[in-house]
Write a protein that holds these residues in place. Structure first.
Motif, short mmCIF file in Angstrom:
data_model
loop_
_atom_site.label_atom_id
_atom_site.label_comp_id
_atom_site.label_asym_id
_atom_site.label_seq_id
_atom_site.Cartn_x
_atom_site.Cartn_y
_atom_site.Cartn_z
N VAL A 8 0.84 -1.19 0.00
CA VAL A 8 0.00 0.00 0.00
C VAL A 8 0.88 1.25 0.00
CG1 VAL A 8 -1.78 1.26 1.28
CG2 VAL A 8 -1.82 -1.23 1.21
N GLU A 9 0.45 2.28 -0.73
CA GLU A 9 1.19 3.54 -0.78
C GLU A 9 0.22 4.71 -0.66
OE1 GLU A 9 3.53 3.67 -4.34
OE2 GLU A 9 4.56 1.77 -3.91
N PHE A 10 0.64 5.72 0.10
CA PHE A 10 -0.18 6.92 0.30
C PHE A 10 0.60 8.17 -0.09
CE2 PHE A 10 -1.94 3.97 3.46
CZ PHE A 10 -3.30 4.09 3.21
N LEU A 11 -0.13 9.16 -0.61
CA LEU A 11 0.39 10.53 -0.73
C LEU A 11 -0.29 11.37 0.33
CD1 LEU A 11 0.36 11.23 -4.59
CD2 LEU A 11 2.31 10.57 -3.16
N ILE A 12 0.47 12.29 0.93
CA ILE A 12 -0.09 13.19 1.94
C ILE A 12 0.05 14.62 1.42
CG2 ILE A 12 -0.02 13.98 4.33
CD1 ILE A 12 1.30 11.32 5.06
N HIS B 91 5.96 8.53 -1.40
CA HIS B 91 4.92 7.52 -1.23
C HIS B 91 5.14 6.87 0.14
CE1 HIS B 91 3.47 6.95 -5.61
NE2 HIS B 91 3.94 8.17 -5.43
N PHE B 92 4.26 7.16 1.06
CA PHE B 92 4.37 6.66 2.42
C PHE B 92 3.79 5.25 2.48
CE2 PHE B 92 4.48 11.23 2.75
CZ PHE B 92 5.46 11.47 3.71
N VAL B 93 4.60 4.29 2.95
CA VAL B 93 4.24 2.87 2.92
C VAL B 93 4.14 2.34 4.35
CG1 VAL B 93 4.93 0.58 2.10
CG2 VAL B 93 5.44 2.61 0.71
N PRO B 94 3.03 1.66 4.68
CA PRO B 94 2.92 1.05 6.01
C PRO B 94 3.87 -0.13 6.17
CG PRO B 94 0.77 1.24 4.92
CD PRO B 94 1.81 1.49 3.89
N THR B 95 4.05 -0.56 7.39
CA THR B 95 4.80 -1.78 7.64
C THR B 95 3.96 -2.98 7.22
OG1 THR B 95 3.92 -2.09 9.87
CG2 THR B 95 5.88 -0.69 9.65
N ALA B 96 4.59 -4.15 7.18
CA ALA B 96 3.85 -5.37 6.84
C ALA B 96 2.75 -5.65 7.85
CB ALA B 96 4.81 -6.55 6.76
N VAL C 189 -2.80 5.60 -3.25
CA VAL C 189 -2.49 5.54 -4.68
C VAL C 189 -2.13 4.13 -5.14
CG1 VAL C 189 -1.80 7.95 -4.85
CG2 VAL C 189 -0.09 6.23 -4.23
N LYS C 190 -1.93 3.22 -4.19
CA LYS C 190 -1.62 1.83 -4.54
C LYS C 190 -2.03 0.93 -3.38
CE LYS C 190 2.21 -1.13 -6.10
NZ LYS C 190 3.67 -1.20 -6.36
N THR C 191 -2.52 -0.26 -3.73
CA THR C 191 -2.88 -1.23 -2.70
C THR C 191 -2.58 -2.63 -3.22
OG1 THR C 191 -4.61 -1.91 -1.14
CG2 THR C 191 -5.30 -1.51 -3.43
N ASP C 192 -2.79 -3.62 -2.37
CA ASP C 192 -2.62 -5.01 -2.78
C ASP C 192 -3.53 -5.28 -3.97
OD1 ASP C 192 -2.26 -7.75 -2.97
OD2 ASP C 192 -2.28 -8.07 -0.82
N SER C 193 -3.06 -6.08 -4.93
CA SER C 193 -3.77 -6.24 -6.20
C SER C 193 -5.16 -6.84 -6.07
CB SER C 193 -2.93 -7.11 -7.15
OG SER C 193 -2.69 -8.38 -6.57
N ALA C 194 -5.44 -7.54 -5.00
CA ALA C 194 -6.74 -8.19 -4.84
C ALA C 194 -7.78 -7.28 -4.19
CB ALA C 194 -6.59 -9.46 -4.01
#
Length: 200
Positions: free
Chosen positions: A43-47, A81-86, A105-110
């Motif tokens: 997962v990726e976020f923009l702030i 792109h801020f990414v959470p931990t696993a 802006v991005k997440t797991d494909s499912a």
């Protein structure tokens, strides 16, 4: 800051000390999936600062698993792109009291992306600090001696896929394909009915 002044022809001197309080806040995001099976590290976020329309840049302290704000940029393509931990934790420190949008802006494909950005507002009046997430008041959590340091909230992705946005090619394609298949079924039924042998 300490200011010391004295005259060169005397031993007398005096000092004046003053300080400035600097307030810094952060986000404490928990990233979940509706079935508990997604990979938060994808997962990726923009702030974005909603008031001044700039995006945040930051760097990850891997020892702490904390993102620290390092600057800002006017362009989304140069923003961090801020990414959470696993484990699904995203901690971002170094925000001012202001309004922000968190856009996935991005997440797991499912899973489907969030349909709208999350709106976060941190407000400070004197020594009082409050925060809202999508217009709802939240209780800020403490860090060290700071009682109101982080804005905690949870983001959940549901399983599925994203359709093209309104006006995209895919939107008109779905009803066209559906109507074509319906017409083919009707024609097939008519042909089979005509071929059915009649009883003497």
């Amino acid at each position: 800051v300490t200011l010391t002044w004295k005259r060169s022809n005397t031993s007398f001197y005096d000092t004046l000390t003053d300080d400035a309080a600097v307030y810094s806040f952060g986000l404490d995001v928990t990233k979940n999936f509706s079935d508990g099976r997604g990979d938060a590290a994808k997962v990726e976020f923009l702030i974005q600062n909603s008031t001044d329309n700039y995006y945040l840049t930051g760097s990850l302290n891997t020892a702490e698993n904390v993102w620290y704000v390092t600057g800002k940029t006017a362009e989304a393509n140069s923003a961090t792109h801020f990414v959470p931990t696993a484990a699904g934790k995203l901690t971002v420190k170094g925000l001012e009291d202001d309004a922000y949008t968190l856009t996935e802006v991005k997440t797991d494909s499912a899973y489907t992306l969030l349909k709208a950005p999350v709106q976060v507002v941190v407000s400070k009046s004197g020594s009082t600090v409050t925060a809202t997430v999508d217009g709802n008041a939240v209780n800020m959590s403490a860090v060290g001696t700071s009682a109101h340091a982080l804005v905690p909230f949870t983001i959940i992705n549901t399983r599925g896929f994203d359709l093209p946005q309104t006006g995209g090619t895919g939107n008109w394609l779905f009803p066209v394909v559906g109507l074509t298949m319906l017409a083919a079924c009707i024609i097939g039924i008519i042909i089979l009915a005509k071929k059915k042998p009649t009883e003497n």
